[in-house]
Design a protein around this motif. Structure first.
Motif, short mmCIF file in Angstrom:
data_model
loop_
_atom_site.label_atom_id
_atom_site.label_comp_id
_atom_site.label_asym_id
_atom_site.label_seq_id
_atom_site.Cartn_x
_atom_site.Cartn_y
_atom_site.Cartn_z
N ARG A 122 0.88 -1.17 0.00
CA ARG A 122 0.00 0.00 0.00
C ARG A 122 0.91 1.21 0.00
O ARG A 122 1.75 1.36 0.89
CB ARG A 122 -0.93 0.01 1.20
CG ARG A 122 -1.84 1.25 1.23
CD ARG A 122 -2.82 1.22 2.37
NE ARG A 122 -3.62 2.45 2.42
CZ ARG A 122 -4.57 2.70 3.32
NH1 ARG A 122 -4.86 1.80 4.25
NH2 ARG A 122 -5.24 3.83 3.29
N ILE A 124 1.25 5.26 0.06
CA ILE A 124 0.67 6.59 0.29
C ILE A 124 1.79 7.58 0.01
O ILE A 124 2.77 7.66 0.75
CB ILE A 124 0.15 6.73 1.73
CG1 ILE A 124 -0.90 5.66 2.03
CG2 ILE A 124 -0.42 8.12 1.95
CD1 ILE A 124 -1.42 5.68 3.46
N THR A 150 -1.53 10.10 -4.64
CA THR A 150 -2.23 8.83 -4.54
C THR A 150 -2.04 8.05 -3.26
O THR A 150 -0.99 8.10 -2.63
CB THR A 150 -1.75 7.94 -5.71
OG1 THR A 150 -1.88 8.65 -6.92
CG2 THR A 150 -2.53 6.66 -5.81
N ASP A 151 -3.08 7.28 -2.93
CA ASP A 151 -3.03 6.17 -1.97
C ASP A 151 -3.52 4.96 -2.76
O ASP A 151 -4.70 4.89 -3.12
CB ASP A 151 -3.95 6.49 -0.78
CG ASP A 151 -4.12 5.33 0.20
OD1 ASP A 151 -3.56 4.25 -0.04
OD2 ASP A 151 -4.86 5.52 1.18
N GLU A 153 -2.80 0.51 -3.99
CA GLU A 153 -2.32 -0.79 -3.57
C GLU A 153 -1.97 -1.66 -4.77
O GLU A 153 -2.82 -2.38 -5.31
CB GLU A 153 -3.36 -1.49 -2.69
CG GLU A 153 -3.71 -0.72 -1.43
CD GLU A 153 -4.68 -1.47 -0.54
OE1 GLU A 153 -4.45 -2.68 -0.29
OE2 GLU A 153 -5.67 -0.85 -0.10
N ASN A 176 -7.21 3.83 -3.60
CA ASN A 176 -8.01 4.26 -2.45
C ASN A 176 -8.29 5.76 -2.48
O ASN A 176 -9.32 6.22 -1.99
CB ASN A 176 -7.28 3.91 -1.15
CG ASN A 176 -6.98 2.43 -1.03
OD1 ASN A 176 -7.81 1.61 -1.38
ND2 ASN A 176 -5.80 2.10 -0.55
N ARG A 177 -7.33 6.52 -3.02
CA ARG A 177 -7.46 7.98 -3.05
C ARG A 177 -6.59 8.50 -4.19
O ARG A 177 -5.49 8.02 -4.41
CB ARG A 177 -6.98 8.57 -1.72
CG ARG A 177 -7.17 10.08 -1.58
CD ARG A 177 -6.46 10.58 -0.33
NE ARG A 177 -6.97 9.95 0.87
CZ ARG A 177 -7.91 10.48 1.66
NH1 ARG A 177 -8.42 11.65 1.37
NH2 ARG A 177 -8.30 9.85 2.75
N ASP A 232 -3.79 -0.92 8.76
CA ASP A 232 -4.55 -0.07 7.84
C ASP A 232 -5.45 0.94 8.53
O ASP A 232 -5.72 2.01 7.98
CB ASP A 232 -5.35 -0.94 6.86
CG ASP A 232 -4.53 -1.33 5.64
OD1 ASP A 232 -3.31 -1.48 5.79
OD2 ASP A 232 -5.10 -1.48 4.55
N ASP A 236 -5.37 4.66 7.36
CA ASP A 236 -6.57 5.37 6.89
C ASP A 236 -6.65 6.75 7.52
O ASP A 236 -6.98 7.75 6.86
CB ASP A 236 -7.82 4.57 7.21
CG ASP A 236 -7.93 3.31 6.37
OD1 ASP A 236 -7.25 3.22 5.33
OD2 ASP A 236 -8.70 2.40 6.77
N ALA A 239 -3.74 8.98 6.15
CA ALA A 239 -3.84 9.33 4.74
C ALA A 239 -4.54 10.66 4.54
O ALA A 239 -4.24 11.41 3.60
CB ALA A 239 -4.58 8.23 3.98
#
Length: 429
Positions: A122, A124, A150-151, A153, A176-177, A232, A236, A239
Motif C-alpha cells: 500500500r 501513500i 495517490t493512496d 495498492e 483508495n485515493r 490499515d 486510513d 492518509a
C-alpha cells in the motif's frame, strides 16, 4: 578459440562496454553507501532485507532501509515504512520488493522507483507525489504504475499464487485515493478512486489476437485478496493528513538546505578549441544538433547525454533506468589474433560482467564526434529511434593508459513518456 584467448576477449569486452553502459558502477566505499529511503515504523512478524552482495538482516522497528535492498516479508509478516519524503509504504504478507531509485532533496528532481517482485504494497505518496509525479513509479514484471497524487495498492500475483488464490496471474492496482495510470507496452489506462486495474501476466503465445489479452483493463469488482492489513486503520487516519504533513516536512527540508548558491560551472570551450584527437571529459549535455538534423536526432542526443552523465557519476541506477528490462546488448571485440569476437549480454549479465571494468578505472574521458538519430525501420515518425554514435575514450585502467574508438548503435523506444533502449550494440574499431 583457444581457451587462453576467450578470457582476454571477455576482459576486453568489459572495457568496451564501459561507454555503452548498463549497471556499471564500482562498489562505493562505506561512507558513500546508498542513503536510507525509509524507516521501519510498524512491524508485525518477520521482515528481512538483503543487500546487493546478498547479506541478509532481520529488520526491527526504527531500522533504516536503504536504496537497493530487497525486502521480503514472511507469510505472516507485515510492516509499514515511513519514507523520507513523509509518505508511507505498507508491506503486505509475503511481499517482495526493492526501492531501485530514490531522491528526496526537496526539488523537482526528487523521485522514487519501487520494483514489486511479488505480493502487495500500500503506497501513500509523500511530497514526491506532488513535486514530480512522473518520477514516482511502481514497476512490476508486467506493467508500470504511475501516480496522480495517490493512496493505492499494487499487487503482483504470480502463477503459483494465482493457483492458491483462484485468481488470474498478473499485476493489479487498487486506488483508495487520487488516481494511478497502469501502462504496458505504450498502452495505458487511468484508474480512479475505488477502481482496480489489471494487466494479465505474459503468456508464451505471440499471436496478435492473444497479445490483446495483455493490455490493461479495469475490473468490475475488487478481488477478494484485497483485505485490510494489520495497520490499515492507522494508515486510513494518516492518509487524510499526509498531504499537509508532507508539505510541512518539505518546507523544513528546504529551510535546512544550504543557502549558499553553488558556483556556476565553467562555460564549455568552443568546439574549434578542442583537438579532434583529444577526448573531452563526460558532461551531461550531448553536442548540439545541427540545424538540418532529423527530428529524431533530439531524443537520440538527449538519451546519450543522460547515459554519459550517469557513467560520469558512476550512478548505476540512473543507467539502469535508461534500458528496458528486456534489453539485449552485443559487443564485438578484437581478440589477440585481431579477429572480431561477438559477446551477447542481457541486462543482468552485463551488470555482473561490467562491475570489474570500473574497479581500476581512472581519468576516464570521452567524446562523441558523431551522433545520428533517425526513425527506426517500420516506425511511424519518431516512436522508435535508431541511434548511431562514435565514442572515443581514453583513461587509465589497472595502472596502464588506454585509448580506443567504438561504434555504438541503439534502438530507442518511447514508453510512458520516457525513452528506453531495447537493443544496444558496440563494435571496437
Amino acid at each position: 578459440m583457444p581457451p587462453t584467448t576467450w578470457p582476454a576477449c571477455l576482459k576486453a569486452a568489459r572495457w568496451l562496454l564501459l561507454p555503452l553502459a548498463a549497471l556499471i558502477v564500482a562498489p562505493a566505499p562505506a561512507a558513500d553507501e546508498p542513503a536510507p529511503f525509509a524507516t521501519v515504523w510498524r512491524l508485525r512478524g518477520d521482515l528481512r532485507a538483503a543487500g546487493p552482495a546478498g547479506a541478509e538482516r532481520s529488520l526491527r522497528e526504527g531500522d533504516s532501509v536503504r536504496v537497493g535492498e530487497r525486502l521480503r516479508a514472511a507469510a505472516t509478516g507485515e510492516a509499514v515504512l515511513k519514507t523520507a519524503d513523509a509518505g508511507y509504504l505498507a508491506v503486505r504478507p509475503g511481499a517482495e520488493f526493492v526501492a531501485e531509485r530514490f531522491a528526496a532533496e526537496g526539488g523537482p528532481g526528487d523521485n522514487l522507483t519501487l520494483r514489486l517482485v511479488s505480493g502487495g504494497l500500500r503506497v501513500i505518496t509523500g511530497w514526491i507525489g506532488r513535486l514530480n509525479r512522473a518520477g514516482h513509479r511502481v514497476v512490476t514484471p508486467t506493467a508500470t504504475i504511475g501516480i496522480r497524487g495517490t493512496d493505492h495498492e499494487p499487487y503482483v500475483v504470480s502463477a503459483e499464487l494465482a493457483r492458491t488464490l483462484s485468481q488470474r496471474a498478473g499485476t493489479y492496482d487498487k486506488v483508495n485515493r487520487g488516481g494511478t495510470t497502469l501502462e504496458v507496452d505504450g498502452n495505458a489506462i487511468d484508474i480512479d478512486t475505488g477502481k482496480v486495474g489489471f494487466v494479465r501476466a505474459a503468456t508464451p503465445y505471440k499471436s496478435r489476437a492473444l497479445m490483446t489479452l495483455l493490455l490493461p483493463v479495469l475490473l468490475d469488482k475488487v478481488p477478494d485478496f484485497y483485505v485490510p492489513g494489520a495497520f490499515d486503520a492507522e494508515l486510513d487516519a494518516l492518509a487524510e493528513g499526509v498531504e499537509a504533513d508532507s508539505q510541512r516536512r518539505l518546507d523544513e527540508r528546504r529551510r535546512a538546505a544550504p543557502s549558499a548558491t553553488p558556483a556556476s560551472p565553467p562555460a564549455a570551450p568552443a568546439a574549434t578549441s578542442t583537438p579532434a584527437e583529444a577526448p573531452q571529459a563526460i558532461t551531461p549535455a550531448a553536442p548540439a544538433a545541427p540545424p538540418s538534423a532529423s527530428p529524431c536526432e533530439a531524443p537520440a542526443r538527449d538519451w546519450l547525454a543522460r547515459l554519459d552523465a550517469a557513467i560520469g557519476r558512476r550512478d548505476a541506477r540512473a543507467v539502469v533506468d535508461l534500458f528496458a528490462p528486456e534489453a539485449t546488448v552485443k559487443a564485438h571485440v578484437r581478440g589477440g589474433d585481431g579477429a572480431l569476437k561477438t559477446l551477447e549480454f542481457n541486462r543482468e549479465e552485463l551488470a555482473r560482467s561490467s562491475v570489474d571494468a570500473v574497479l581500476g578505472l581512472q581519468d576516464f574521458r570521452q567524446r562523441r564526434p558523431l551522433i545520428e538519430g533517425r526513425p527506426a525501420e517500420g516506425a511511424r515518425g519518431c516512436a522508435r529511434v535508431a541511434v548511431r554514435s562514435v565514442s572515443i575514450e581514453q583513461g587509465m585502467r589497472e595502472g596502464k593508459a588506454y585509448r580506443f574508438e567504438s561504434l555504438e548503435e541503439y534502438l530507442l523506444e518511447r514508453r510512458a513518456g520516457r525513452w528506453l533502449a531495447i537493443r544496444a550494440e558496440t563494435t571496437q574499431r
